[in-house]
Design an enzyme around this catalytic site. Structure first.
Site, PDB file in Angstrom:
ATOM      1  NE  ARG A 113      -3.985   0.543   1.686  1.00  0.00           N
ATOM      2  CZ  ARG A 113      -5.229   0.579   2.153  1.00  0.00           C
ATOM      3  NH1 ARG A 113      -5.513   1.254   3.243  1.00  0.00           N
ATOM      4  NH2 ARG A 113      -6.202  -0.068   1.519  1.00  0.00           N
TER       5      ARG A 113
ATOM      6  CG  HIS B 233      -8.233   0.364  -3.374  1.00  0.00           C
ATOM      7  ND1 HIS B 233      -7.489  -0.768  -3.086  1.00  0.00           N
ATOM      8  CD2 HIS B 233      -8.969   0.617  -2.242  1.00  0.00           C
ATOM      9  CE1 HIS B 233      -7.759  -1.160  -1.853  1.00  0.00           C
ATOM     10  NE2 HIS B 233      -8.662  -0.349  -1.318  1.00  0.00           N
TER      11      HIS B 233
ATOM     12  CD  GLN C 130     -12.900  -1.624  -1.701  1.00  0.00           C
ATOM     13  OE1 GLN C 130     -12.114  -1.578  -0.773  1.00  0.00           O
ATOM     14  NE2 GLN C 130     -14.113  -2.167  -1.570  1.00  0.00           N
TER      15      GLN C 130
ATOM     16  CG  ASP D 206     -13.644   6.444  -1.239  1.00  0.00           C
ATOM     17  OD1 ASP D 206     -13.737   6.176  -0.021  1.00  0.00           O
ATOM     18  OD2 ASP D 206     -12.558   6.421  -1.865  1.00  0.00           O
TER      19      ASP D 206
ATOM     20  CB  CYS E 283     -14.030   1.182  -0.691  1.00  0.00           C
ATOM     21  SG  CYS E 283     -13.387   2.826  -0.301  1.00  0.00           S
TER      22      CYS E 283
ATOM     23  NE  ARG F  97     -10.362  -5.174  -0.534  1.00  0.00           N
ATOM     24  CZ  ARG F  97      -9.630  -4.220   0.044  1.00  0.00           C
ATOM     25  NH1 ARG F  97     -10.212  -3.217   0.668  1.00  0.00           N
ATOM     26  NH2 ARG F  97      -8.303  -4.240  -0.025  1.00  0.00           N
TER      27      ARG F  97
HETATM   28  N1   CP Z   1     -11.383  -0.266   1.722  1.00  0.00           N
HETATM   29  C1   CP Z   1     -10.127  -0.385   2.219  1.00  0.00           C
HETATM   30  O1   CP Z   1      -9.154  -0.544   1.475  1.00  0.00           O
HETATM   31  O2   CP Z   1     -10.059  -0.320   3.558  1.00  0.00           O
HETATM   32  P1   CP Z   1      -8.730  -0.208   4.442  1.00  0.00           P
HETATM   33  O3   CP Z   1      -8.140   1.162   4.172  1.00  0.00           O
HETATM   34  O4   CP Z   1      -9.216  -0.348   5.846  1.00  0.00           O
HETATM   35  O5   CP Z   1      -7.781  -1.275   4.040  1.00  0.00           O
HETATM   36  N1  NVA Z   2      -9.947   6.845  -1.328  1.00  0.00           N
HETATM   37  C1  NVA Z   2      -9.633   6.326  -0.024  1.00  0.00           C
HETATM   38  C2  NVA Z   2      -9.848   4.854  -0.003  1.00  0.00           C
HETATM   39  C3  NVA Z   2      -9.573   4.202   1.336  1.00  0.00           C
HETATM   40  C4  NVA Z   2      -9.751   2.718   1.304  1.00  0.00           C
HETATM   41  C5  NVA Z   2      -8.203   6.661   0.327  1.00  0.00           C
HETATM   42  O1  NVA Z   2      -7.325   6.552  -0.551  1.00  0.00           O
HETATM   43  O2  NVA Z   2      -7.944   7.040   1.466  1.00  0.00           O
END
Ligand code: CP
Ligand code: NVA
Length: 311
Positions: free
Chosen positions: A112, A139, A142, A230, A269, A297
């Site tokens: 990540r 992402h 997701q 989101d 998400c 997920r």
């Molecule tokens: N939706 C998602 O990726 O959640 P987290 O940031 O908790 O991993």
């Molecule tokens: N768009 C959000 C998604 C989190 C899962 C972010 O990047 O923080």
């Protein structure tokens, strides 16, 4: 070094439609095969027995972290999770050297990352599969879970009308990347200055995606089968007050869901901010499938892990 054939999972735009279809089919199979089992029980075929996944986080996570860790355990493998700051990476060791070293220890790496280019550099230098656990650009894990959730609800993705409402962010980008692969229609409703990359929208359209950019959320969501929100402030965004002000009219609430199809579903998400991008009545109401989406997920990523490792 391993000579095993492997595949990275970085961007849905770069993976052939038929392979993404196979991953979703496998995700549905994985979920059904586990009905009634305790969450920690190993799958009957233990398909990743003896395999280790390294997970590196430059940003916070609840779902991604837990679903991958539990997924590896269910597949019969194991995982090592760390914040990038706790590694030498946080003290300036290069991503290239990190990729080469971790490839000697583990069978796959999930990252990540703040910056998508770090993920690409990791993949270019790793000799094991690299999985995108979210970047500033996209992402993809997701969206596989989201599409699985819609199919579980009996929706045929082909021709399905999806409407994204709010910030044209990383999650929106993966919906754009996957549109031509699964054949859904996507309307994207954002304020000025919050739209998705025009270049990526054009690429998706050139590959056959049906994408409409419609600023007015009421028009964008008219007759939609699925409405998606989101957070207005993604991890790494600095301009919080400005975002709250600019995105204020892009809340998914009853007025907006009322213009969508009668049986429209709501996706998010998570993590969610009730009273900001979505009202409590909608996210906690009957159209919402956000907790199935979160659970999926796990199942979708198990299928992604198997695809990456050729299992
Ligand atoms: N939706 C998602 O990726 O959640 P987290 O940031 O908790 O991993
Ligand atoms: N768009 C959000 C998604 C989190 C899962 C972010 O990047 O923080």
């Amino acid at each position: 070094m391993s000579s095993t054939i492997f595949r990275h999972f970085l961007d849905l735009a770069d993976i052939p439609a038929e392979e993404l279809r196979e991953i979703l089919d496998e995700a549905h199979r994985c979920k059904k095969a586990r009905e009634g089992l305790p969450k920690g029980a190993v799958d009957a075929d233990a398909s990743l027995s003896g395999h280790i996944l390294a997970m590196l986080f430059e940003k916070s996570s609840t779902r991604t972290r837990f679903s991958f860790e539990v997924g590896m355990a269910q597949l019969g493998g194991s995982s090592i999770t760390t914040s990038a700051d706790d590694m030498q990476l946080g003290r300036g060791e290069s991503i290239e050297d990190t990729a080469k070293v971790l490839s000697r220890f583990v069978d796959a790496i999930m990252l990540r990352a703040n910056d998508h280019s770090a993920l690409v550099a990791l993949a270019q230098n790793a000799t094991v599969p690299v999985i995108n656990g979210l970047t500033d650009y996209n992402h993809p894990c997701q969206i596989m879970a989201d599409l699985m959730t819609l199919e579980e609800q009996g929706r045929d993705l082909k021709g399905l009308r999806l409407c994204w409402v709010g910030d044209g962010n990383n999650v929106a980008m993966s919906f754009i990347n996957a549109a031509s692969k699964f054949g859904y229609k996507l309307a994207v409703s954002t304020p000025d200055g919050y739209g998705p990359s025009g270049q990526m929208v054009e690429r998706a359209r050139a590959e056959g995606a049906h994408i409409d950019l419609i600023q007015d959320p009421l028009k964008a969501c008219a007759n939609a089968d699925v409405v998606i929100a989101d957070t207005w402030v993604s991890m790494g965004d600095k301009d919080i007050d400005k975002r709250m002000a600019d995105l204020g009219d892009w809340q998914v609430n009853e007025a907006l869901m009322n213009v969508a199809a009668n049986d429209a579903l709501f996706l998010h998400c998570l993590p969610a901010h009730r009273g900001e991008e979505v009202s409590a009545a909608i996210i906690d109401g009957s159209s919402s499938v956000v907790f199935d989406e979160a659970e999926n997920r796990l199942h979708a990523q198990k299928a992604i892990l198997k695809w990456c490792l050729g299992k």
